[in-house]
Design a protein around this motif. Structure first.
Motif, mmCIF file in Angstrom:
data_model
loop_
_atom_site.group_PDB
_atom_site.id
_atom_site.type_symbol
_atom_site.label_atom_id
_atom_site.label_comp_id
_atom_site.label_asym_id
_atom_site.label_seq_id
_atom_site.Cartn_x
_atom_site.Cartn_y
_atom_site.Cartn_z
ATOM 1 N N ARG A 524 -9.134 18.332 3.123
ATOM 2 C CA ARG A 524 -9.459 19.319 2.097
ATOM 3 C C ARG A 524 -8.553 20.545 2.202
ATOM 4 O O ARG A 524 -8.188 21.154 1.192
ATOM 5 C CB ARG A 524 -10.926 19.737 2.226
ATOM 6 C CG ARG A 524 -11.905 18.697 1.699
ATOM 7 C CD ARG A 524 -13.295 19.298 1.526
ATOM 8 N NE ARG A 524 -13.878 19.704 2.800
ATOM 9 C CZ ARG A 524 -14.601 18.899 3.572
ATOM 10 N NH1 ARG A 524 -14.839 17.642 3.192
ATOM 11 N NH2 ARG A 524 -15.101 19.334 4.719
ATOM 12 N N LYS A 525 -8.156 20.890 3.419
ATOM 13 C CA LYS A 525 -7.242 22.017 3.594
ATOM 14 C C LYS A 525 -5.832 21.683 3.099
ATOM 15 O O LYS A 525 -5.074 22.587 2.734
ATOM 16 C CB LYS A 525 -7.183 22.401 5.068
ATOM 17 C CG LYS A 525 -8.479 23.013 5.605
ATOM 18 C CD LYS A 525 -8.345 23.344 7.076
ATOM 19 C CE LYS A 525 -9.632 23.969 7.620
ATOM 20 N NZ LYS A 525 -9.550 24.270 9.067
ATOM 21 N N GLN A 526 -5.490 20.399 3.096
ATOM 22 C CA GLN A 526 -4.142 19.999 2.708
ATOM 23 C C GLN A 526 -3.968 19.787 1.209
ATOM 24 O O GLN A 526 -2.862 19.933 0.687
ATOM 25 C CB GLN A 526 -3.756 18.678 3.410
ATOM 26 C CG GLN A 526 -3.634 18.759 4.915
ATOM 27 C CD GLN A 526 -3.214 17.422 5.496
ATOM 28 O OE1 GLN A 526 -2.038 17.089 5.551
ATOM 29 N NE2 GLN A 526 -4.192 16.639 5.912
ATOM 30 N N ILE A 527 -5.028 19.435 0.506
ATOM 31 C CA ILE A 527 -4.882 18.990 -0.875
ATOM 32 C C ILE A 527 -4.314 20.078 -1.780
ATOM 33 O O ILE A 527 -3.461 19.818 -2.634
ATOM 34 C CB ILE A 527 -6.234 18.445 -1.422
ATOM 35 C CG1 ILE A 527 -6.020 17.794 -2.782
ATOM 36 C CG2 ILE A 527 -7.290 19.514 -1.470
ATOM 37 C CD1 ILE A 527 -5.149 16.571 -2.751
ATOM 38 N N ASN A 528 -4.758 21.331 -1.609
ATOM 39 C CA ASN A 528 -4.219 22.414 -2.437
ATOM 40 C C ASN A 528 -2.751 22.667 -2.140
ATOM 41 O O ASN A 528 -1.959 22.952 -3.037
ATOM 42 C CB ASN A 528 -5.031 23.697 -2.231
ATOM 43 C CG ASN A 528 -6.417 23.611 -2.850
ATOM 44 O OD1 ASN A 528 -6.635 22.851 -3.800
ATOM 45 N ND2 ASN A 528 -7.359 24.385 -2.322
ATOM 46 N N THR A 529 -2.403 22.584 -0.863
ATOM 47 C CA THR A 529 -0.990 22.745 -0.489
ATOM 48 C C THR A 529 -0.138 21.674 -1.138
ATOM 49 O O THR A 529 0.944 21.945 -1.686
ATOM 50 C CB THR A 529 -0.830 22.679 1.036
ATOM 51 O OG1 THR A 529 -1.609 23.707 1.641
ATOM 52 C CG2 THR A 529 0.626 22.842 1.444
ATOM 53 N N PHE A 530 -0.616 20.422 -1.086
ATOM 54 C CA PHE A 530 0.136 19.308 -1.675
ATOM 55 C C PHE A 530 0.294 19.505 -3.181
ATOM 56 O O PHE A 530 1.394 19.359 -3.732
ATOM 57 C CB PHE A 530 -0.580 17.994 -1.386
ATOM 58 C CG PHE A 530 0.124 16.780 -1.925
ATOM 59 C CD1 PHE A 530 1.183 16.221 -1.231
ATOM 60 C CD2 PHE A 530 -0.244 16.222 -3.136
ATOM 61 C CE1 PHE A 530 1.848 15.103 -1.732
ATOM 62 C CE2 PHE A 530 0.409 15.116 -3.644
ATOM 63 C CZ PHE A 530 1.459 14.551 -2.929
#
Length: 671
Positions: A524-530
């Motif tokens: 969940r922490k990575q999805i916005n970055t991606f």
């Protein structure tokens, strides 16, 4: 002195005289060189040329000199390699082809290309000619060497070489030459890979058969190489004979328990491994070969490894495991000498490298020594890294191979719950730091492609649904994405686009209802970055909003907000018509602009009558102006979609793959 050494010395003296004479005109020579050339040709016919001699002769043949064509032709016709032909020799011959003041005559060039055809099977690395494919292909318009070039290209051609522009070039040459049989023959080779592309009457004419140019020359070459192998064996084994010197070759002298191949109590109608001395005899008697008494010799004997691979035997592998278990027990208990462990590891390494198989028994053994993979990787890195980018690249290549091996192992597992699920994300996070370090220590296209090899393997792992159910998606760092995107390399951007598109499909597989599984906190922490760097790349390439932050998820490529006005001001001073927002799009990007205008040129060439051509770069406004001047009728969206297709045809499909997977309207258009 052996006869071989004496013959080598004699030929060396003859070559010295020929090289000296090649620098003088015939009038300035004290003696005629003809008899010296004849003697050298005879020596070559009798025993062939060793690598150093071959290199000297090829150097003599590939630079225009004062020797007459008859002498040069005699040398090349008798140029029998006694060993493999090195890459340097091949490249020297290729570099000598074509027109030029210092190039050999075209007649001699045709003989040299013919020679490459005849020694193709002896090249040290056949891939070297694949690397020079473009150079060879572009020489097809030289009529004097065209038949030999077509034959050589027919040997080298693989699917990756067959491109539309090459097909068009051959068709054009064929029309100009009245359907040259050699060109027709090469076109038929192309058609074998893409029969749906090459149609019509193009391949129905008389074609060259591409047979061996000189069967008698080939027979003499085989005889020379056979004599060379028998008389002057340099100790290199071909893997089709038992390693009788195994005990002497073992570096670990204390590991005396590893036997060599011996077959006791053999039957009269059976064949023993000790009798095998060539691949033909091995293949003919495969089913009759008796297993040796001590099967553990498989760890070091290539021939026994081949036998067990082609004729697996469960009882035999059980015997090998028992021996390993006994040896490992002695090591683990401390009864064996410490050096014995290193000796055993070396033997296992050679066995694994040869058979591409890691015995399952050894997994538990090494697990006892290395409880966590980090504890294993830390000493590995300390021993490998030496403060050079080369060692860092080598380490990254290792991690790439390790991840691929893990992917295969995970895919073969039935019980996914028993897997160490955190190992893959932990490894990727560990390599993220190494990849960023490499962009600083070795900022070059080859390094970027090595980095993308690793992330391609990551994307491949996450693309497999059973694995995705159990392993967390782990993305590359955002900074790495932007460094690679602004690298100035089209192959890098294309590879990057393909990797990101594959990652996006994996995210969608996890999240699209009904969801495969719930996202972990780390995901969940990575999805916005991606999503952020996806939007940034699309803003640059497709939407004309480079470095913008107004769109949802857009991060402006994470540059300071004070920088875009400075860049805009600089760009305006260079080109007042170009805005920063469009500077990295299909038309204006330093990496993509050439491919974009090339697509327009191809479209214009297909139109019979056209009054105006586009000067480039293309914009939506310029297309309208072009149509009004009698130029190409082309809509803006049609142009952009066409550029993506053009990139695909040139082998850079990653750009279009990313656009189609990210831009919803574009995806609907394709559907």
């Amino acid at each position: 002195m052996t006869p071989h050494e004496d013959g080598s010395r004699d030929l060396g003296v003859l070559l010295d005289d020929i090289e000296a004479a090649s620098k003088l005109t015939a009038k300035r020579r004290e003696l005629s060189i003809k008899s010296t050339v004849d003697n050298a040709a005879s020596a070559l016919f009798e025993r062939g040329a060793l690598p150093d001699e071959l290199a000297r002769i090829v150097e003599l043949l590939t630079v225009r000199n004062r020797l007459d064509q008859s002498s040069l032709g005699s040398l090349v016709r008798n140029l029998y390699p006694a060993r493999k032909v090195s890459d340097d020799v091949v490249l020297r011959v290729v570099g000598a082809l074509g027109h030029g003041q210092h190039k050999p005559s075209l007649a001699l060039q045709s003989l040299l290309v013919r020679w490459l055809v005849m020694v193709y099977h002896l090249l040290e690395k056949t891939g070297i000619l694949s690397q020079t494919y473009g150079v060879l292909f572009n020489l097809l318009d030289t009529a004097a060497i065209r038949p030999q070039l077509c034959h050589l290209l027919a040997l080298v051609t693989r699917r990756k070489h067959v491109r539309p522009f090459r097909i068009q070039a051959i068709l054009g040459l064929s029309r100009q030459t009245g359907s040259d049989p050699a060109l027709v023959g090469l076109l038929r080779v192309f058609k074998n890979y893409y029969p749906e592309i090459i149609v019509g009457e193009s391949t129905k004419g008389r074609a060259a058969a591409f047979k061996h140019p000189d069967p008698q020359w080939r027979e003499r070459l085989e005889e020379i190489r056979r004599q060379h192998t028998e008389r002057y064996d340099d100790g290199v084994r071909n893997g089709f004979a038992v390693n009788h010197a195994l005990a002497r070759q073992m570096k670990g002298a204390k590991l005396t328990g590893l036997p060599s191949v011996r077959t006791q109590h053999a039957q009269e109608d059976s064949i023993t491994l000790e009798e095998i001395d060539n691949p033909e005899f091995f293949a003919q008697n495969l089913e009759k070969i008796e297993l040796p008494t001590q099967l553990v010799a498989i760890l070091a004997d290539p021939l026994l490894q081949k036998l067990m691979l082609l004729r697996p035997d469960a009882e035999g592998f059980s015997r090998i495991s028992n021996w390993l278990t006994s040896s490992m027990s002695e090591i683990a208990s401390g009864d064996a000498d410490p050096s014995t462990f290193l000796d055993l590891v070396e033997i296992i390494h050679e066995y694994t490298a040869s058979t591409k198989n890691f015995p399952p028994l050894l997994v538990g053994f090494f697990r006892a020594f290395f409880q966590l993979y980090k504890q294993l990787l830390r000493p590995l890195e300390h021993s490998l890294l030496d403060n050079t980018s080369e060692s860092q690249v080598a380490l990254l290549n290792f991690y790439t191979r390790l991840l691929r091996r893990w992917t295969v192992a995970i895919r073969e597992k039935v019980d996914f719950d028993a897997l160490p699920k955190d190992s893959v994300p932990d490894l990727i996070n560990h390599v993220n730091g190494l990849a960023l370090t490499l962009t600083q220590t070795s900022p070059s296209v080859p390094t970027y492609l090595v980095i993308l090899d690793f992330y391609s393997s990551c994307a491949s792992l996450f693309s497999q649904r059973p694995i995705l159910l159990h392993v967390e998606i782990t993305i590359p760092p955002a900074l790495l994405i932007y460094i690679l995107f602004f690298s100035g390399s089209l192959p890098t951007i294309s590879r990057l686009g393909g990797v990101l598109a594959a990652y996006k499909r994996s995210w969608e597989a996890v999240m699209t209802p009904p969801a495969m599984r719930a996202l972990t906190e780390r995901e969940r922490k990575q999805i916005n970055t991606f999503n952020g760097f996806l939007m940034d790349l699309c803003n640059c390439i497709w939407r004309g909003r480079a470095f913008g932050t107004s769109d949802l998820n857009a991060q402006g490529c994470r540059i300071p907000r004070s920088l875009p006005p400075v860049l805009e001001s600089y760009l305006h001073s260079v080109d007042s018509d170009l805005a920063l927002a469009a500077a990295f799009g299909l038309s204006h990007s330093p990496v993509l602009c050439m491919q974009s205008i090339a697509h327009v040129r191809e479209l214009e060439d297909e139109v019979d009558e056209i009054r105006a051509r586009h000067a480039g770069p293309v914009t939506q406004a310029s297309l309208g102006q072009l149509a009004n001047r009698g130029g190409l009728q082309l809509a803006w969206q049609e142009y952009r979609v066409g550029v993506l297709q053009h990139l695909e045809e040139k082998g850079f499909e990653g750009v279009s793959e990313l656009m189609y997977n990210t831009m919803k309207n574009l995806a609907k258009t394709k559907q």
